[in-house]
Design an enzyme around this catalytic site. Structure first.
Site, mmCIF file in Angstrom:
data_model
loop_
_atom_site.group_PDB
_atom_site.id
_atom_site.type_symbol
_atom_site.label_atom_id
_atom_site.label_comp_id
_atom_site.label_asym_id
_atom_site.label_seq_id
_atom_site.Cartn_x
_atom_site.Cartn_y
_atom_site.Cartn_z
ATOM 1 N N ARG A 29 50.236 -1.979 -13.626
ATOM 2 C CA ARG A 29 50.176 -2.326 -15.047
ATOM 3 C C ARG A 29 50.019 -3.843 -15.225
ATOM 4 O O ARG A 29 50.647 -4.622 -14.503
ATOM 5 C CB ARG A 29 51.432 -1.828 -15.772
ATOM 6 C CG ARG A 29 51.533 -0.324 -15.744
ATOM 7 C CD ARG A 29 52.527 0.283 -16.698
ATOM 8 N NE ARG A 29 52.618 1.722 -16.407
ATOM 9 C CZ ARG A 29 51.771 2.647 -16.873
ATOM 10 N NH1 ARG A 29 50.792 2.292 -17.677
ATOM 11 N NH2 ARG A 29 51.903 3.913 -16.529
ATOM 12 N N ASP A 30 49.153 -4.210 -16.171
ATOM 13 C CA ASP A 30 48.932 -5.624 -16.472
ATOM 14 C C ASP A 30 50.214 -6.230 -17.041
ATOM 15 O O ASP A 30 50.897 -5.628 -17.879
ATOM 16 C CB ASP A 30 47.787 -5.768 -17.486
ATOM 17 C CG ASP A 30 47.253 -7.184 -17.553
ATOM 18 O OD1 ASP A 30 46.093 -7.404 -17.156
ATOM 19 O OD2 ASP A 30 47.993 -8.085 -18.019
ATOM 20 N N ILE A 31 50.533 -7.426 -16.596
ATOM 21 C CA ILE A 31 51.771 -8.099 -17.017
ATOM 22 C C ILE A 31 51.682 -8.584 -18.468
ATOM 23 O O ILE A 31 52.699 -8.824 -19.109
ATOM 24 C CB ILE A 31 52.072 -9.267 -16.043
ATOM 25 C CG1 ILE A 31 53.552 -9.590 -16.012
ATOM 26 C CG2 ILE A 31 51.238 -10.491 -16.363
ATOM 27 C CD1 ILE A 31 53.949 -10.504 -14.858
ATOM 28 N N ASN A 87 35.735 -8.674 -16.012
ATOM 29 C CA ASN A 87 35.356 -10.044 -16.338
ATOM 30 C C ASN A 87 34.849 -10.725 -15.072
ATOM 31 O O ASN A 87 35.484 -10.636 -14.017
ATOM 32 C CB ASN A 87 36.560 -10.804 -16.901
ATOM 33 C CG ASN A 87 37.037 -10.229 -18.231
ATOM 34 O OD1 ASN A 87 36.228 -9.776 -19.038
ATOM 35 N ND2 ASN A 87 38.341 -10.227 -18.450
ATOM 36 N N VAL A 96 41.972 -14.382 -12.892
ATOM 37 C CA VAL A 96 42.440 -14.095 -11.529
ATOM 38 C C VAL A 96 41.197 -13.773 -10.699
ATOM 39 O O VAL A 96 40.483 -12.800 -10.982
ATOM 40 C CB VAL A 96 43.438 -12.916 -11.505
ATOM 41 C CG1 VAL A 96 43.823 -12.581 -10.074
ATOM 42 C CG2 VAL A 96 44.688 -13.248 -12.329
ATOM 43 N N HIS A 100 38.740 -7.162 -10.245
ATOM 44 C CA HIS A 100 39.601 -6.101 -10.785
ATOM 45 C C HIS A 100 38.953 -5.462 -11.987
ATOM 46 O O HIS A 100 38.186 -6.095 -12.718
ATOM 47 C CB HIS A 100 40.990 -6.650 -11.150
ATOM 48 C CG HIS A 100 40.952 -7.852 -12.031
ATOM 49 N ND1 HIS A 100 40.700 -9.128 -11.544
ATOM 50 C CD2 HIS A 100 41.109 -7.996 -13.360
ATOM 51 C CE1 HIS A 100 40.724 -9.992 -12.544
ATOM 52 N NE2 HIS A 100 40.945 -9.322 -13.669
HETATM 53 P P1 DGP Z 1 41.204 -11.509 -16.008
HETATM 54 O O1 DGP Z 1 41.398 -12.401 -17.198
HETATM 55 O O2 DGP Z 1 40.077 -10.488 -16.211
HETATM 56 O O3 DGP Z 1 41.058 -12.285 -14.725
HETATM 57 O O4 DGP Z 1 42.506 -10.623 -15.927
HETATM 58 C C1 DGP Z 1 43.622 -10.997 -15.199
HETATM 59 C C2 DGP Z 1 44.774 -10.159 -15.692
HETATM 60 O O5 DGP Z 1 45.786 -10.210 -14.721
HETATM 61 C C3 DGP Z 1 45.393 -10.630 -17.001
HETATM 62 O O6 DGP Z 1 45.224 -9.625 -18.008
HETATM 63 C C4 DGP Z 1 46.874 -10.833 -16.682
HETATM 64 C C5 DGP Z 1 47.032 -10.138 -15.361
HETATM 65 N N1 DGP Z 1 47.988 -10.759 -14.463
HETATM 66 C C6 DGP Z 1 48.024 -12.060 -14.088
HETATM 67 N N2 DGP Z 1 49.041 -12.270 -13.228
HETATM 68 C C7 DGP Z 1 49.647 -11.058 -13.050
HETATM 69 C C8 DGP Z 1 50.757 -10.639 -12.269
HETATM 70 O O7 DGP Z 1 51.409 -11.404 -11.545
HETATM 71 N N3 DGP Z 1 51.103 -9.337 -12.352
HETATM 72 C C9 DGP Z 1 50.407 -8.448 -13.142
HETATM 73 N N4 DGP Z 1 50.830 -7.180 -13.147
HETATM 74 N N5 DGP Z 1 49.346 -8.808 -13.872
HETATM 75 C C10 DGP Z 1 48.983 -10.110 -13.831
#
Ligand code: DGP
Length: 114
Positions: A29-31, A87, A96, A100
C-alpha cells in the site's frame, strides 16, 4: 541499488503494508494514498523507470499488469473500475526511481489527471 527505498522494502529492510509477493513482483500500500485503494506494484528487479526497460523486461512488465488485475479484483474494484499509472521521469511526477505501477480505486475519477 543501495539507496533505493523500494529495493529496501522488497528486501524487508523497511516495513510496508505488503499485499502480494512472488518471485518477480512485490505489491504494497502507498504510504500517501491518493484514493481509498492505492497500491504500488513493483518489480523485484531494480529498473529506474520504463526508460530503462529492455525487450527482456517485457514479460516482467506484463506480469506487473496481470498482478494488478488480480489485486484489483481482490480489492473489490473489478466492476467499479480502477486506474493504473506509471509515472516516468521527474517531469511526469516520478519521485521514486524504481519502476512501479500505481493501482488506484474506490472513488470516482475524472477522465485524466493533471
Ligand atoms: P511516484 O511519484 O510515481 O514516483 O510514486 C511514488 C509513490 O511512492 C508515492 O505515491 C509515495 C510512495 N512512497 C514513497 N515512499 C514510500 C515508502 O517508504 N513506503 C510506501 N509504502 N510508499 C512510499
Amino acid at each position: 541499488m543501495n539507496d533505493c527505498i523500494f529495493c529496501k522494502i522488497i528486501a524487508g529492510e523497511i516495513p510496508s503494508s505488503q499485499v502480494y509477493r512472488d518471485e518477480r513482483v512485490t505489491a504494497f500500500r502507498d504510504i500517501q494514498p491518493a484514493a481509498p485503494t492505492h497500491l504500488l506494484i513493483v518489480p523485484n528487479k531494480h529498473l529506474d523507470s520504463v526508460n530503462q526497460m529492455t525487450a527482456e523486461d517485457a514479460p516482467l512488465l506484463g506480469h506487473l499488469f496481470f498482478v494488478a488485475k488480480q489485486l484489483a479484483a481482490q480489492e473489490g474494484l473489478a466492476e467499479s473500475g480502477y486506474r493504473l499509472i506509471v509515472n516516468t521521469g521527474a517531469g511526469a511526477g516520478q519521485t521514486v526511481f524504481h519502476l512501479h505501477l500505481h493501482l488506484l480505486g474506490g472513488k470516482p475519477m475524472s477522465h485524466l489527471v493533471g
